[in-house]
Design a protein around this motif. Structure first.
Motif, PDB file in Angstrom:
ATOM      1  N   PRO A   1      11.572  15.094   8.112  1.00 55.70           N
ATOM      2  CA  PRO A   1      10.579  15.607   9.067  1.00 55.70           C
ATOM      3  C   PRO A   1       9.134  15.352   8.631  1.00 55.70           C
ATOM      4  N   ALA A   2       8.861  15.472   7.327  1.00 51.15           N
ATOM      5  CA  ALA A   2       7.493  15.258   6.839  1.00 51.15           C
ATOM      6  C   ALA A   2       7.035  13.828   7.092  1.00 51.15           C
ATOM      7  N   VAL A   3       7.943  12.870   6.969  1.00 44.95           N
ATOM      8  CA  VAL A   3       7.599  11.468   7.227  1.00 44.95           C
ATOM      9  C   VAL A   3       7.337  11.260   8.719  1.00 44.95           C
ATOM     10  N   LYS A   4       8.187  11.803   9.558  1.00 47.23           N
ATOM     11  CA  LYS A   4       8.006  11.640  11.008  1.00 47.23           C
ATOM     12  C   LYS A   4       6.664  12.193  11.470  1.00 47.23           C
ATOM     13  N   GLU A   5       6.264  13.332  10.913  1.00 48.00           N
ATOM     14  CA  GLU A   5       5.015  13.969  11.321  1.00 48.00           C
ATOM     15  C   GLU A   5       3.789  13.128  11.003  1.00 48.00           C
ATOM     16  N   ARG A   6       3.896  12.278   9.990  1.00 50.50           N
ATOM     17  CA  ARG A   6       2.716  11.531   9.539  1.00 50.50           C
ATOM     18  C   ARG A   6       2.704  10.081  10.019  1.00 50.50           C
ATOM     19  N   CYS A   7       3.640   9.716  10.869  1.00 43.39           N
ATOM     20  CA  CYS A   7       3.706   8.329  11.336  1.00 43.39           C
ATOM     21  C   CYS A   7       3.211   8.187  12.769  1.00 43.39           C
ATOM     22  N   SER A   8       2.840   6.947  13.118  1.00 50.13           N
ATOM     23  CA  SER A   8       2.371   6.639  14.459  1.00 50.13           C
ATOM     24  C   SER A   8       3.494   6.708  15.480  1.00 50.13           C
ATOM     25  N   TYR A   9       4.700   6.327  15.024  1.00 48.83           N
ATOM     26  CA  TYR A   9       5.806   6.152  15.969  1.00 48.83           C
ATOM     27  C   TYR A   9       7.112   6.448  15.251  1.00 48.83           C
ATOM     28  N   VAL A  10       8.031   7.091  15.965  1.00 46.57           N
ATOM     29  CA  VAL A  10       9.364   7.362  15.426  1.00 46.57           C
ATOM     30  C   VAL A  10      10.364   6.544  16.229  1.00 46.57           C
ATOM     31  N   THR A  11      11.105   5.691  15.541  1.00 41.67           N
ATOM     32  CA  THR A  11      12.107   4.866  16.196  1.00 41.67           C
ATOM     33  C   THR A  11      13.487   5.492  15.994  1.00 41.67           C
ATOM     34  N   ASP A  12      14.528   4.753  16.347  1.00 41.09           N
ATOM     35  CA  ASP A  12      15.896   5.227  16.139  1.00 41.09           C
ATOM     36  C   ASP A  12      16.282   5.035  14.676  1.00 41.09           C
ATOM     37  N   ASP A  13      17.450   5.573  14.304  1.00 38.49           N
ATOM     38  CA  ASP A  13      17.833   5.439  12.899  1.00 38.49           C
ATOM     39  C   ASP A  13      18.303   4.019  12.615  1.00 38.49           C
ATOM     40  N   VAL A  14      18.490   3.745  11.339  1.00 36.63           N
ATOM     41  CA  VAL A  14      18.763   2.385  10.885  1.00 36.63           C
ATOM     42  C   VAL A  14      20.046   1.817  11.473  1.00 36.63           C
ATOM     43  N   GLU A  15      21.031   2.662  11.725  1.00 32.62           N
ATOM     44  CA  GLU A  15      22.304   2.168  12.250  1.00 32.62           C
ATOM     45  C   GLU A  15      22.347   2.152  13.772  1.00 32.62           C
ATOM     46  N   HIS A  16      21.263   2.556  14.421  1.00 33.02           N
ATOM     47  CA  HIS A  16      21.215   2.530  15.878  1.00 33.02           C
ATOM     48  C   HIS A  16      20.001   1.718  16.349  1.00 33.02           C
ATOM     49  N   ASN A  17      19.864   0.528  15.751  1.00 30.17           N
ATOM     50  CA  ASN A  17      18.885  -0.476  16.197  1.00 30.17           C
ATOM     51  C   ASN A  17      17.436  -0.055  15.987  1.00 30.17           C
ATOM     52  N   GLY A  18      17.188   0.789  14.986  1.00 36.51           N
ATOM     53  CA  GLY A  18      15.840   1.316  14.785  1.00 36.51           C
ATOM     54  C   GLY A  18      14.782   0.252  14.561  1.00 36.51           C
ATOM     55  N   ILE A  19      15.056  -0.722  13.699  1.00 36.38           N
ATOM     56  CA  ILE A  19      14.084  -1.783  13.429  1.00 36.38           C
ATOM     57  C   ILE A  19      13.863  -2.627  14.680  1.00 36.38           C
ATOM     58  N   TYR A  20      14.944  -3.037  15.298  1.00 31.49           N
ATOM     59  CA  TYR A  20      14.865  -3.886  16.492  1.00 31.49           C
ATOM     60  C   TYR A  20      14.086  -3.179  17.606  1.00 31.49           C
ATOM     61  N   ASN A  21      14.414  -1.925  17.862  1.00 30.67           N
ATOM     62  CA  ASN A  21      13.772  -1.201  18.962  1.00 30.67           C
ATOM     63  C   ASN A  21      12.276  -1.002  18.716  1.00 30.67           C
ATOM     64  N   ALA A  22      11.898  -0.745  17.468  1.00 31.23           N
ATOM     65  CA  ALA A  22      10.474  -0.561  17.152  1.00 31.23           C
ATOM     66  C   ALA A  22       9.716  -1.877  17.324  1.00 31.23           C
ATOM     67  N   MET A  23      10.317  -2.991  16.893  1.00 26.87           N
ATOM     68  CA  MET A  23       9.646  -4.277  17.066  1.00 26.87           C
ATOM     69  C   MET A  23       9.461  -4.609  18.538  1.00 26.87           C
ATOM     70  N   LYS A  24      10.467  -4.305  19.352  1.00 24.62           N
ATOM     71  CA  LYS A  24      10.346  -4.532  20.789  1.00 24.62           C
ATOM     72  C   LYS A  24       9.237  -3.646  21.369  1.00 24.62           C
ATOM     73  N   HIS A  25       9.201  -2.399  20.936  1.00 20.64           N
ATOM     74  CA  HIS A  25       8.209  -1.454  21.455  1.00 20.64           C
ATOM     75  C   HIS A  25       6.792  -1.955  21.234  1.00 20.64           C
ATOM     76  N   PHE A  26       6.543  -2.531  20.048  1.00 21.17           N
ATOM     77  CA  PHE A  26       5.191  -2.973  19.721  1.00 21.17           C
ATOM     78  C   PHE A  26       4.952  -4.449  20.048  1.00 21.17           C
ATOM     79  N   GLY A  27       5.895  -5.071  20.709  1.00 23.97           N
ATOM     80  CA  GLY A  27       5.710  -6.459  21.124  1.00 23.97           C
ATOM     81  C   GLY A  27       5.736  -7.462  19.980  1.00 23.97           C
ATOM     82  N   LEU A  28       6.331  -7.072  18.859  1.00 23.82           N
ATOM     83  CA  LEU A  28       6.427  -7.981  17.719  1.00 23.82           C
ATOM     84  C   LEU A  28       7.477  -9.062  17.954  1.00 23.82           C
ATOM     85  N   ILE A  29       8.455  -8.754  18.783  1.00 21.25           N
ATOM     86  CA  ILE A  29       9.482  -9.731  19.162  1.00 21.25           C
ATOM     87  C   ILE A  29       9.637  -9.695  20.677  1.00 21.25           C
ATOM     88  N   ALA A  30      10.106 -10.804  21.220  1.00 22.44           N
ATOM     89  CA  ALA A  30      10.301 -10.887  22.683  1.00 22.44           C
ATOM     90  C   ALA A  30      11.637 -10.284  23.052  1.00 22.44           C
TER      91      ALA A  30
END
Length: 278
Positions: free
Chosen positions: A249-278
């Motif tokens: 929780p302490a990490v989530k509170e201090r970040c710009s954005y909270v994505t999904d967890d690592v086993e539920h496409n968290g990296i992929y979904n965050a990159m899509k959200h910020f337009g880093l990947i098409a």
């Protein structure tokens, strides 16, 4: 949460630097695989021209071969004590030998088991703790063939290490230890009786700053992905910080954005959200 910077409109025009913790971020905690969605996201981001870096508390020796096969441009290891880019070492910082010896002596005196990490080794102090000591036995099992006993002569001036992972017992005298170490080492409470003890002038954040200067890329173009307290230095440092869904929780509170967890496409979904990947 920090204000989110809208980068989508300019994302295709400027190269970004992306920094990733390992455990709990690139791979599930305690596991040894990279989810398919994470692999796809890394490949697509790299193909888009972004620079990808692992930024980890692990020393270089402990970055597994399967992680090195991913399309990373470089590595910030040992909480900023070792940096390499395209296979070339740019920085390596270690604790001076005399301080290393004093730290070992204090760890023994204060009944604090642990292991001592440097670029090419993870050392266990079997001279101070029995081979069947529960804590060290479990740690040795975790690291397997990566675990080394101290060299025969730790008083050789060439013997040093970069950081310590300490396992606290109920009778560990951490206060006495920190009276000496806090002047030059940073104490990071990882929870569950584990402390990561790193060099005070090195961190995941200083690693990012070094690479920004070296590659002449502004901090505004940096993204960081993490999940635990030892990621906070880099997450606090960059303008856009992404907390995994499995973060504390302490990490989530201090970040710009909270994505999904690592086993539920968290990296992929965050990159899509910020337009880093098409």
């Amino acid at each position: 949460m920090k204000d989110i910077i809208d980068t989508k409109d300019t994302m295709d025009l400027k190269r970004k630097m992306l920094f990733f913790d390992i455990d709990g971020t690139l791979i599930p905690e305690g596991r040894s695989f990279v989810p398919d969605s994470t692999y796809k996201a890394l490949v697509r981001a790299h193909d888009h021209g972004h620079l990808l870096f692992i930024n980890t508390g692990r020393t270089w020796f402990n970055v597994d071969p399967y992680l090195r096969e991913l399309p990373f441009d470089g590595y910030v290891c040992g909480c900023g004590t070792y940096i390499c880019y395209h296979g070339r070492q740019l920085l390596s910082r270690t604790i001076p030998h005399d301080r290393c010896i004093k730290l070992i002596q204090l760890m023994r005196l204060c009944n604090i088991p642990g292991f001592y990490e440097e670029k090419e080794h993870i050392y266990f102090d079997t001279h101070a703790y029995a081979a069947n000591d529960t804590i060290l036995k479990d740690a040795r099992r975790m690291f397997g063939t990566k675990a080394f006993e101290f060299p025969d002569d730790i008083h050789d001036p060439s013997f040093t290490f970069d950081k310590i992972l300490a396992f606290l017992r109920p009778d560990s005298d951490i206060e006495t230890f920190r009276k000496y170490s806090d002047d030059f080492l940073e104490y990071i409470n990882r929870g569950h009786g584990i402390a990561e003890i790193t060099q005070k002038d090195c961190s995941k954040a200083t690693g990012i700053r070094f690479l920004c200067d070296h590659l002449n890329i502004p901090l505004e173009h940096c993204f960081a992905f993490g999940d635990s307290p030892n990621d906070l230095s880099m997450l606090d440092y960059v303008p856009v910080s992404i907390a995994m869904g499995n973060s504390t929780p302490a990490v989530k509170e201090r970040c710009s954005y909270v994505t999904d967890d690592v086993e539920h496409n968290g990296i992929y979904n965050a990159m899509k959200h910020f337009g880093l990947i098409a």
